[in-house]
Write a protein that holds these residues in place. Structure first.
Motif, PDB file in Angstrom:
ATOM      1  N   CYS A   7     -22.793  46.752  34.103  1.00 29.69           N
ATOM      2  CA  CYS A   7     -22.294  47.578  35.203  1.00 29.69           C
ATOM      3  C   CYS A   7     -20.773  47.508  35.277  1.00 29.69           C
ATOM      4  O   CYS A   7     -20.185  46.459  35.067  1.00 29.69           O
ATOM      5  N   CYS A  10     -20.218  45.826  39.348  1.00 31.77           N
ATOM      6  CA  CYS A  10     -20.829  44.592  39.862  1.00 31.77           C
ATOM      7  C   CYS A  10     -21.180  43.692  38.673  1.00 31.77           C
ATOM      8  O   CYS A  10     -21.097  44.114  37.530  1.00 31.77           O
ATOM      9  N   CYS A  29     -26.964  51.482  37.542  1.00 32.54           N
ATOM     10  CA  CYS A  29     -27.140  50.036  37.734  1.00 32.54           C
ATOM     11  C   CYS A  29     -28.221  49.806  38.787  1.00 32.54           C
ATOM     12  O   CYS A  29     -28.098  50.271  39.913  1.00 32.54           O
ATOM     13  N   CYS A  32     -26.583  47.640  42.048  1.00 34.76           N
ATOM     14  CA  CYS A  32     -25.680  48.234  43.054  1.00 34.76           C
ATOM     15  C   CYS A  32     -25.825  49.752  43.128  1.00 34.76           C
ATOM     16  O   CYS A  32     -25.222  50.389  43.991  1.00 34.76           O
TER      17      CYS A  32
HETATM   18 ZN   LIG Z   1     -23.844  47.413  39.494  1.00 36.54          ZN
END
Ligand SMILES: [Zn+2]
Length: 277
Positions: A7, A10, A29, A32
C-alpha cells in the motif's frame, strides 16, 4: 518490477488488483481502502534528449487554458488569505504547472518558489511570467538539504493524485515547512459521483464497462495515480504530524453540461499545519 501489493499510504502489504482497466490496473488496499494505479511515471521523460521542448502547439494550448484556470486559482488565493497575511511569506508551490498561481502570489508580495517536472511548462512559466521553476522533486536533496524548515506555506493544487508516492511527497513537504507553516492542498475525491458510477458500472458489467474509471486513471505522463477519500487524506496527513485546520469540498464554477458536471467532479480541499514544536 514494482510491487503494487504494498500500500502507498499505510503499512499493509496485501493490496489486490480490483479494477482491470484498458491501460492500467487499479489496486485496492484491504486495510485502509486506498485505490491506486499499478503504474508509476518513474524518472522524468525529459531525460530523453529532445523531449520536453516548448512547441508552438503546446504554447497555444497552455495559453488557451489560462483563462479557464484563473477563477479556480483566485479562489485558491482567497483560501490562503484567510490563513496568512501573504506579504513577505515564503511559499513553495509543488506542481506549479505554468506558473499562474505563483504569479498571483507574487502580486501579493509572496516570495515564491515552484517545482514543476514538465520542461515545456517550466519554459512557458519563464516566457509568460518571468518565473524560474525548479525541476527537482520535493524529495530531492536540493530542497531537503538547503530548504528544511524554511517555508511559511506550501501548496499542492491538483498534484497529490499525480505523484508516484503521495506519502513521501507529503512527508518531504512537511520537512520544508517551518514550525507553524501551513500546507494547502486540493485533489479530486473518490466520493465524487463520476467515480462511484464508474465503480458501480464496472461491477455490474463484470468489468466490461468501467465508464469514468478509464478517464480518471488514463495512463499518460503525470496522469492520475491515486484518488483519495477525504478521510484517507486526513489520516495520512495526521500520521505525518500535520494538524488539520480545515477539510471541505472544492468550489468549482458550474459546469455547462450534465456530463461535464459528472467529471472531473468535486474535490477535497485541506488546510493543515506543521505544529510549533
Ligand atoms: Zn493501505
Amino acid at each position: 518490477m514494482d510491487d503494487f501489493s504494498r500500500c502507498k499510504i499505510c503499512p499493509a502489504h496485501s493490496s489486490i488488483p480490483a479494477y482491470v482497466l484498458r491501460d492500467v490496473t487499479i489496486y485496492v488496499c484491504p486495510e485502509c481502502g486506498f485505490h491506486y494505479a499499478a503504474h508509476l511515471d518513474g524518472p522524468s521523460p525529459e531525460e530523453v534528449p529532445g523531449e520536453g521542448v516548448l512547441t508552438d502547439r503546446a504554447r497555444n494550448y497552455m495559453e488557451s487554458r489560462l483563462l479557464e484556470s484563473r477563477e479556480q486559482n483566485l479562489s485558491r488565493l482567497n483560501l490562503i488569505k484567510q490563513y496568512s497575511p501573504l506579504t513577505a511569506a515564503k511559499c513553495l508551490d509543488i506542481g506549479a504547472g505554468v506558473g499562474i498561481f505563483l504569479d498571483l502570489l507574487g502580486r501579493q508580495g509572496v516570495v515564491g518558489r515552484g517545482i514543476e517536472p514538465s520542461a515545456p511548462r517550466r519554459a512557458f512559466a519563464g516566457e509568460k511570467y518571468g518565473i524560474s521553476l525548479n525541476r527537482e522533486p520535493v524529495e530531492h536533496s536540493f530542497w531537503q538539504e538547503e530548504f528544511a524548515d524554511s517555508f511559511d506555506l506550501a501548496t499542492l493544487w491538483d498534484v497529490i493524485e499525480h505523484v508516484d508516492f503521495p506519502r513521501e511527497t507529503l512527508a518531504a513537504a512537511w520537512r520544508l515547512l517551518r514550525p507553524g507553516g501551513m500546507l494547502f492542498l486540493d485533489t479530486p475525491t473518490r466520493e465524487a459521483l463520476d467515480y462511484r458510477i464508474g465503480e458501480f458500472s464496472y461491477r455490474l458489467s463484470g468489468g466490461r464497462c468501467p465508464l469514468f474509471l478509464e478517464t480518471i486513471y488514463a495512463r499518460v505522463p503525470y496522469g492520475h495515480k491515486q484518488i483519495f477519500t477525504a478521510g484517507q487524506l486526513v489520516e495520512l496527513l495526521q500520521s505525518l504530524g500535520f494538524e488539520i485546520l480545515r477539510v471541505n469540498s472544492r468550489h468549482e464554477p458550474p459546469a455547462p453540461s450534465f456530463f461535464q458536471r459528472l467529471r472531473p467532479g468535486k474535490g477535497i480541499v485541506v488546510v493543515a499545519r506543521k505544529p510549533e514544536n
